[in-house]
Write an enzyme that holds these catalytic residues in place. Structure first.
Site, PDB file in Angstrom:
ATOM      1  N   LYS A  10    -127.646   0.763 114.019  1.00 18.75           N
ATOM      2  CA  LYS A  10    -128.426  -0.452 113.779  1.00 18.75           C
ATOM      3  C   LYS A  10    -129.660  -0.478 114.697  1.00 18.75           C
ATOM      4  CE  LYS A  10    -124.354  -3.248 112.483  1.00 18.75           C
ATOM      5  NZ  LYS A  10    -123.643  -4.525 112.793  1.00 18.75           N
ATOM      6  N   TYR A  50    -124.809  -7.155 103.186  1.00 15.99           N
ATOM      7  CA  TYR A  50    -124.005  -8.183 103.864  1.00 15.99           C
ATOM      8  C   TYR A  50    -123.681  -9.377 102.968  1.00 15.99           C
ATOM      9  CZ  TYR A  50    -124.357  -5.931 108.460  1.00 15.99           C
ATOM     10  OH  TYR A  50    -124.233  -5.071 109.527  1.00 15.99           O
ATOM     11  N   ASN A 122    -124.040  -5.027 117.729  1.00 19.21           N
ATOM     12  CA  ASN A 122    -122.975  -4.094 118.084  1.00 19.21           C
ATOM     13  C   ASN A 122    -123.285  -2.631 117.760  1.00 19.21           C
ATOM     14  OD1 ASN A 122    -122.745  -4.487 115.375  1.00 19.21           O
ATOM     15  ND2 ASN A 122    -120.790  -5.557 115.462  1.00 19.21           N
ATOM     16  N   HIS A 125    -122.691   0.252 112.422  1.00 18.54           N
ATOM     17  CA  HIS A 125    -121.921  -0.250 111.281  1.00 18.54           C
ATOM     18  C   HIS A 125    -121.006   0.873 110.810  1.00 18.54           C
ATOM     19  CE1 HIS A 125    -120.853  -1.917 107.352  1.00 18.54           C
ATOM     20  NE2 HIS A 125    -121.039  -0.685 106.908  1.00 18.54           N
ATOM     21  N   GLU A 136    -120.981   0.573  99.594  1.00 20.46           N
ATOM     22  CA  GLU A 136    -122.070   0.718 100.557  1.00 20.46           C
ATOM     23  C   GLU A 136    -122.820   2.049 100.388  1.00 20.46           C
ATOM     24  OE1 GLU A 136    -119.807  -1.927 104.020  1.00 20.46           O
ATOM     25  OE2 GLU A 136    -120.080   0.215 104.322  1.00 20.46           O
TER      26      GLU A 136
HETATM   27  P1  IDP Z   1    -117.860  -5.226 110.875  1.00 21.98           P
HETATM   28  O1  IDP Z   1    -119.297  -4.801 111.121  1.00 21.98           O
HETATM   29  O2  IDP Z   1    -116.983  -4.962 112.073  1.00 21.98           O
HETATM   30  O3  IDP Z   1    -117.284  -4.656 109.597  1.00 21.98           O
HETATM   31  P2  IDP Z   1    -118.273  -7.759 109.493  1.00 21.98           P
HETATM   32  O4  IDP Z   1    -117.334  -8.925 109.468  1.00 21.98           O
HETATM   33  O5  IDP Z   1    -118.445  -6.970 108.241  1.00 21.98           O
HETATM   34  O6  IDP Z   1    -117.849  -6.827 110.709  1.00 21.98           O
HETATM   35  O7  IDP Z   1    -119.689  -8.331 109.962  1.00 21.98           O
HETATM   36  C1  IDP Z   1    -120.867  -7.602 109.815  1.00 21.98           C
HETATM   37  C2  IDP Z   1    -121.724  -7.784 111.056  1.00 21.98           C
HETATM   38  O8  IDP Z   1    -122.059  -9.170 111.206  1.00 21.98           O
HETATM   39  C3  IDP Z   1    -121.035  -7.426 112.374  1.00 21.98           C
HETATM   40  O9  IDP Z   1    -121.063  -6.043 112.656  1.00 21.98           O
HETATM   41  C4  IDP Z   1    -121.845  -8.226 113.374  1.00 21.98           C
HETATM   42  O10 IDP Z   1    -123.109  -7.606 113.652  1.00 21.98           O
HETATM   43  C5  IDP Z   1    -122.087  -9.515 112.595  1.00 21.98           C
HETATM   44  N1  IDP Z   1    -121.029 -10.521 112.817  1.00 21.98           N
HETATM   45  C6  IDP Z   1    -119.783 -10.548 112.262  1.00 21.98           C
HETATM   46  N2  IDP Z   1    -119.072 -11.608 112.654  1.00 21.98           N
HETATM   47  C7  IDP Z   1    -119.892 -12.312 113.471  1.00 21.98           C
HETATM   48  C8  IDP Z   1    -119.721 -13.565 114.199  1.00 21.98           C
HETATM   49  O11 IDP Z   1    -118.678 -14.226 114.159  1.00 21.98           O
HETATM   50  N3  IDP Z   1    -120.788 -13.961 114.945  1.00 21.98           N
HETATM   51  C9  IDP Z   1    -121.960 -13.256 115.003  1.00 21.98           C
HETATM   52  N4  IDP Z   1    -122.156 -12.098 114.348  1.00 21.98           N
HETATM   53  C10 IDP Z   1    -121.146 -11.619 113.584  1.00 21.98           C
HETATM   54 MG    MG Z   2    -117.830  -5.001 107.573  1.00 22.91          MG
END
Ligand code: IDP
Ligand code: MG
Length: 166
Positions: A10, A50, A122, A125, A136
């Protein structure tokens, strides 16, 4: 059975020069990289990628984040890793979604942070399951950009306008 998984470095990972470190960590999996490219993420691609999160309070910030608008760098490194248990192996190394909760030696635990606006930055992805990986990968890559045949594809002929070296 071999399976593919989509991995994105990212914009925060790119801005912080973490590409080498992240690729080194991922090489521990012994998986094969079967596709890789830099992508300038459009609004359409970001929203489609997303779409399952569109009702979340952090959605608008997340779209800005993946488009690179929070890092003044509109790009993402998109890759497909392929091999036995690829999805689980990469998720394991990536760590939990929330970098504060991620194992401290996981990629997200090491390099992630929560911004003041509340989005989890983070660094990486990784697809969650086979169905998501397929959705995806088809979104981010065309069949010819992948060096193995992952999904059924058809050959079409149409007039293309593309650049060639002048
Ligand atoms: P993942 O990336 O671990 O699969 P997802 O639930 O698909 O998690 O969420 C996509 C991205 O959205 C996450 O990697 C993170 O950058 C962001 N994200 C997910 N949940 C939260 C939250 O509760 N607060 C803020 N950002 C979030
Ligand atoms: Mg995800």
């Amino acid at each position: 059975m071999k399976e593919p998984t989509l991995v994105l470095i990212k914009p925060d990972g790119l801005v912080k020069s973490l590409t080498g470190n992240i690729l080194t960590r991922l090489s521990e999996t012994k998986l094969e990289i079967v596709a890789a490219k830099m992508v300038s993420v459009s609004d359409e691609l970001a929203r489609e990628h997303y779409k399952h999160l569109k009702d979340k309070p952090f959605y608008d910030e997340l779209i800005k984040y993946i488009k690179g608008e929070l890092h003044a760098r509109r790009k993402v490194l998109a890759m497909i890793y392929y091999g036995e248990g690829a999805i689980e192996k990469v998720r394991q190394l990536a760590g939990a979604t929330n970098p504060e909760e991620a194992d401290s030696i996981s990629i997200r635990g090491q390099y992630g942070r929560i911004t003041t606006s509340g989005v989890y930055e983070n660094a990486i992805h990784a697809s969650t399951n086979l169905k998501e990986a397929k959705r995806e990968i088809k979104l981010w890559f065309k069949p010819d950009e992948i060096i193995v045949d992952l999904y059924p594809a058809k050959t079409i002929s149409h007039e293309v306008r593309e650049k060639e070296w002048a």
